[in-house]
Design a protein around this motif. Structure first.
Motif, PDB file in Angstrom:
ATOM      1  N   VAL A 268       0.842  -1.193   0.000  1.00 54.59           N
ATOM      2  CA  VAL A 268       0.000   0.000   0.000  1.00 54.59           C
ATOM      3  C   VAL A 268       0.880   1.246   0.000  1.00 54.59           C
ATOM      4  N   LEU A 269       2.023   1.149   0.671  1.00 55.33           N
ATOM      5  CA  LEU A 269       2.937   2.287   0.752  1.00 55.33           C
ATOM      6  C   LEU A 269       3.921   2.309  -0.416  1.00 55.33           C
ATOM      7  N   HIS A 270       3.626   1.512  -1.470  1.00 51.80           N
ATOM      8  CA  HIS A 270       4.474   1.420  -2.667  1.00 51.80           C
ATOM      9  C   HIS A 270       5.866   0.883  -2.371  1.00 51.80           C
ATOM     10  N   VAL A 271       5.961   0.037  -1.365  1.00 49.25           N
ATOM     11  CA  VAL A 271       7.229  -0.657  -1.125  1.00 49.25           C
ATOM     12  C   VAL A 271       7.286  -1.833  -2.095  1.00 49.25           C
ATOM     13  N   LYS A 272       8.422  -2.000  -2.784  1.00 48.17           N
ATOM     14  CA  LYS A 272       8.530  -3.090  -3.764  1.00 48.17           C
ATOM     15  C   LYS A 272       8.844  -4.392  -3.039  1.00 48.17           C
ATOM     16  N   VAL A 273       7.802  -4.958  -2.458  1.00 48.48           N
ATOM     17  CA  VAL A 273       7.978  -6.128  -1.598  1.00 48.48           C
ATOM     18  C   VAL A 273       8.585  -7.303  -2.358  1.00 48.48           C
ATOM     19  N   HIS A 274       8.042  -7.610  -3.510  1.00 47.84           N
ATOM     20  CA  HIS A 274       8.534  -8.767  -4.263  1.00 47.84           C
ATOM     21  C   HIS A 274       9.994  -8.592  -4.660  1.00 47.84           C
ATOM     22  N   GLU A 275      10.332  -7.390  -5.109  1.00 47.40           N
ATOM     23  CA  GLU A 275      11.700  -7.142  -5.545  1.00 47.40           C
ATOM     24  C   GLU A 275      12.681  -7.294  -4.386  1.00 47.40           C
ATOM     25  N   ILE A 276      12.279  -6.782  -3.227  1.00 50.23           N
ATOM     26  CA  ILE A 276      13.150  -6.900  -2.054  1.00 50.23           C
ATOM     27  C   ILE A 276      13.362  -8.376  -1.726  1.00 50.23           C
ATOM     28  N   ALA A 277      12.259  -9.148  -1.738  1.00 49.97           N
ATOM     29  CA  ALA A 277      12.356 -10.571  -1.405  1.00 49.97           C
ATOM     30  C   ALA A 277      13.240 -11.288  -2.426  1.00 49.97           C
TER      31      ALA A 277
ATOM     32  N   CYS B 118      11.421 -15.305 -18.908  1.00 54.91           N
ATOM     33  CA  CYS B 118      10.287 -14.382 -18.861  1.00 54.91           C
ATOM     34  C   CYS B 118      10.022 -13.789 -17.481  1.00 54.91           C
ATOM     35  N   TYR B 119      11.053 -13.640 -16.678  1.00 48.51           N
ATOM     36  CA  TYR B 119      10.854 -12.979 -15.392  1.00 48.51           C
ATOM     37  C   TYR B 119      10.643 -11.492 -15.632  1.00 48.51           C
ATOM     38  N   HIS B 120       9.583 -10.947 -15.034  1.00 44.79           N
ATOM     39  CA  HIS B 120       9.340  -9.517 -15.238  1.00 44.79           C
ATOM     40  C   HIS B 120       8.883  -8.866 -13.946  1.00 44.79           C
ATOM     41  N   GLY B 121       9.364  -9.377 -12.814  1.00 43.68           N
ATOM     42  CA  GLY B 121       8.980  -8.796 -11.547  1.00 43.68           C
ATOM     43  C   GLY B 121       7.781  -9.520 -10.954  1.00 43.68           C
ATOM     44  N   GLY B 122       7.258  -8.987  -9.884  1.00 48.21           N
ATOM     45  CA  GLY B 122       6.257  -9.703  -9.105  1.00 48.21           C
ATOM     46  C   GLY B 122       4.834  -9.644  -9.637  1.00 48.21           C
ATOM     47  N   GLU B 123       4.571  -8.726 -10.595  1.00 47.51           N
ATOM     48  CA  GLU B 123       3.202  -8.513 -11.074  1.00 47.51           C
ATOM     49  C   GLU B 123       2.587  -9.801 -11.642  1.00 47.51           C
ATOM     50  N   GLY B 124       1.525 -10.263 -11.018  1.00 48.76           N
ATOM     51  CA  GLY B 124       0.801 -11.419 -11.546  1.00 48.76           C
ATOM     52  C   GLY B 124       1.544 -12.736 -11.421  1.00 48.76           C
ATOM     53  N   ARG B 125       2.582 -12.760 -10.600  1.00 50.13           N
ATOM     54  CA  ARG B 125       3.366 -13.979 -10.440  1.00 50.13           C
ATOM     55  C   ARG B 125       2.723 -14.851  -9.378  1.00 50.13           C
ATOM     56  N   THR B 126       2.579 -16.148  -9.699  1.00 56.53           N
ATOM     57  CA  THR B 126       1.998 -17.059  -8.719  1.00 56.53           C
ATOM     58  C   THR B 126       3.092 -17.920  -8.114  1.00 56.53           C
ATOM     59  N   LYS B 127       2.737 -18.620  -7.068  1.00 57.81           N
ATOM     60  CA  LYS B 127       3.719 -19.455  -6.362  1.00 57.81           C
ATOM     61  C   LYS B 127       3.487 -20.927  -6.683  1.00 57.81           C
ATOM     62  N   MET B 128       4.596 -21.659  -6.805  1.00 62.85           N
ATOM     63  CA  MET B 128       4.446 -23.096  -7.008  1.00 62.85           C
ATOM     64  C   MET B 128       4.086 -23.749  -5.673  1.00 62.85           C
ATOM     65  N   LYS B 129       4.754 -23.300  -4.620  1.00 62.84           N
ATOM     66  CA  LYS B 129       4.467 -23.856  -3.298  1.00 62.84           C
ATOM     67  C   LYS B 129       3.820 -22.763  -2.463  1.00 62.84           C
ATOM     68  N   VAL B 130       2.504 -22.832  -2.311  1.00 62.39           N
ATOM     69  CA  VAL B 130       1.822 -21.837  -1.504  1.00 62.39           C
ATOM     70  C   VAL B 130       1.921 -22.253  -0.043  1.00 62.39           C
TER      71      VAL B 130
END
Lengths: 272, 287
Positions: free
Chosen positions: A149-158, A227-239
């Motif tokens: 919500v605060l525009h922190v790039k969570v996926h990129e950091i991870a 085809c990695y393009h960041g976290g947008e719309g990326r799903t997890k194999m192991k939820v």
């Protein structure tokens, strides 16, 4: 040599601690950090110490490894506890150089801080020993999600953390290789004064930098090819799924925390 | 007197832990001055551990390495001197380049030996010439060179120390066929010009067959065979059992022989051609 760093290394296993949800483990680590500072007398601290030792035994990781990670911070522990000897009220035990006083309060302070730091390190070692780096960053990404919500790039950091952790052993191995190669050319790293030793690092650091950049380019290329393009719309194999044992772990910790608070209030504080 | 000898050389990784592994197990070797030894073995057979003990980068768990008859660990403080006498070129040596210019990088080794500046430069230039690096390349940054040139610059950096024994770990790995041929013939000519001992580790049986006087075969930390290339490669069954093979052409000749053709063992294509052409001209066939 360089490989002896035990702090922050995963030790695969199948213990109950290993199988806990990594999110729960991270959350509990934070809870532990908070409560070790709430514990203000020996009664409440005793509960925290008992908890960490119980978990150590359940983790199925050889105790030797825990001692190794403690060894890494031995200096910090000694430094802070010695410093604490001189702060605190109570009766004076020893007087040094006329102005430094070791007091009963100082001794209690020193013992307290030592127990606190050691328990903290042990608890966080349990986290890193029993949780694989991927699980760890996965859980962090999930736990930090609200920050989006605060525009922190969570996926990129991870992702950056995952990559950094992944390359620690690779770079250590590389360092070993380069050191051997330069030693074979007569590089002398064991003798000489401070400046000479710093200079002796140049033949190791430059090749290490060069190869790190090369690896980074290669990795970026390989990720793009898949085809990695960041976290947008990326799903997890192991939820990640929380299981009943996670709820049990939370409940148990909750109970202990209540006990710690009770002890901290009921018994007189040990710290001045 | 042999230039390098090992006596019950043993190296154990992680001794005293549950993960301990004996990588080199009671190895006894004797290598004469001026020999060109090919060292082969499956991955994990202990080749790298063995060679790193020969120049004192690893200290043996037990046993001895004798260099010109003297135990190299007799005076541990003088181990650097051993590393100048036993030059070691690691796998992908181009990753060790770090200086501003190629010449300075080649001079790093001899510079550490405490020689005069003039002597260091003379050696560096001579080594560069031996590996075929041209004058104008020497003033360039090593990071501007092509892959093959970097490799040769790194090898020159070791040759410049003028070691009695030169050990090369997979020097041709990752080079294109022409690059390998050039490098191999440079190693052969270095060996001829200097008359020094060379130990070459390789996975390419063709390379080994082409240049080695004697072949040392390692298997799970032990010396499996140590004999002339011809004798070693005639034991193809045994080699295959330990995950190695013989050169293609040697295999073809062995198969021809087993079908009754009057041919002897051949290690290189040239040797095979020399035998086969007359046979084909005569039209000799077992019928």
């Amino acid at each position: 040599m360089v490989r002896d760093i035990a702090l922050g290394q995963y030790f695969p296993g199948k213990s109950i601690i290993h199988r806990l949800d990594p999110r729960v483990k991270i959350a509990l680590t934070f809870v532990y950090i908070v409560f070790i500072f709430i514990a203000s007398n020996f009664q409440s601290l005793g509960i925290m110490v008992a908890l960490v030792f119980g978990i150590l035994l359940f983790s199925g990781v050889p105790l030797k490894l825990y001692f190794k990670s403690l060894k890494a911070i031995l200096f910090v522990v000694i430094f802070t506890s010695v410093l604490n000897l001189f702060y605190g009220g109570g009766t004076t035990l020893v007087r040094l150089f006329g102005f430094m006083e070791i007091t009963t309060g100082g001794v209690i302070n020193a013992v307290f801080i030592t127990i606190r730091i050691v328990s903290l390190i042990l608890f966080s070692s349990v986290l890193t020993f029993t949780t694989s780096p991927t699980e760890l960053t996965d859980a962090l990404e999930r736990l930090m999600k609200p920050l989006k919500v605060l525009h922190v790039k969570v996926h990129e950091i991870a992702m950056m953390m995952t990559i950094a952790l992944r390359f620690v052993p690779t770079l250590l191995e590389e360092t070993d290789k380069i050191m051997s190669a330069q030693k074979a050319r007569g590089a002398d790293m064991e003798s000489g004064g401070f400046m000479q030793r710093v200079k002796a690092l140049i033949p190791i650091l430059i090749p290490l930098f060069v190869s790190s950049f090369r690896r980074a380019y290669d990795l970026a290329m390989a990720m793009e090819c898949r085809c990695y393009h960041g976290g947008e719309g990326r799903t997890k194999m192991k939820v990640l799924h929380a299981a009943p044992r996670d709820a049990a772990a939370l409940a148990f910790t909750g109970f202990l925390c209540a006990a710690v608070v009770f002890c901290a209030v009921w018994f007189p504080p040990a710290l001045s | 007197m042999p230039v390098i000898e090992t006596k019950d050389l043993t190296y154990t990784y992680g001794e005293g832990t549950p993960f301990c592994k004996t990588a080199v197990d009671h190895v006894n070797l004797s290598i004469e001055k001026g020999e060109l030894i090919g060292l082969i073995g499956h991955t994990g057979s202990g080749k790298s551990t063995l060679i790193q003990q020969l120049n004192g980068l690893l200290r043996p768990t037990s046993g001895k390495v004798l260099l010109n008859g003297r135990d190299i660990w007799a005076q541990p403080k003088k181990i650097r001197a051993v590393r100048f006498q036993v030059g070691m070129v690691f796998q992908y040596p181009e990753y060790q380049l770090f200086e501003e210019t190629v010449l300075k990088d080649i001079a790093f080794g001899p510079g550490n030996m405490g020689l005069s500046a003039a002597e260091v430069e003379r050696r560096a230039r001579e080594a560069a010439e031996l590996v075929g690096l041209s004058e104008q390349l020497l003033e360039r940054s090593p990071f501007e060179l092509s892959g093959g040139e970097k490799r040769r610059a790194a090898i020159a950096g070791v040759i410049a120390m003028d070691p009695d024994v030169l050990i090369l770990d997979e020097p041709t790995a990752g080079l294109d066929p022409r690059g390998r041929d050039v490098l191999l013939s440079q190693i052969m000519s270095y060996h001829k010009v200097r008359g020094n001992t060379v130990i070459l580790v390789s996975h390419s049986m063709e390379d080994i067959a082409r240049i080695a006087d004697r072949v040392l075969v390692m298997n799970s930390g032990r010396v499996e065979m140590f004999d002339t290339a011809e004798k070693v490669f005639s034991r193809d069954g045994e080699l295959e059992k330990i995950g190695l093979r013989v050169p293609e052409i040697t295999k073809i000749m062995a198969m021809l022989k087993s079908r009754g053709w009057p041919v002897a063992t051949a290690l290189t294509l040239e040797q095979a051609v020399r035998q086969l052409i007359p046979l084909l001209k005569k039209g000799a066939h077992h019928g």
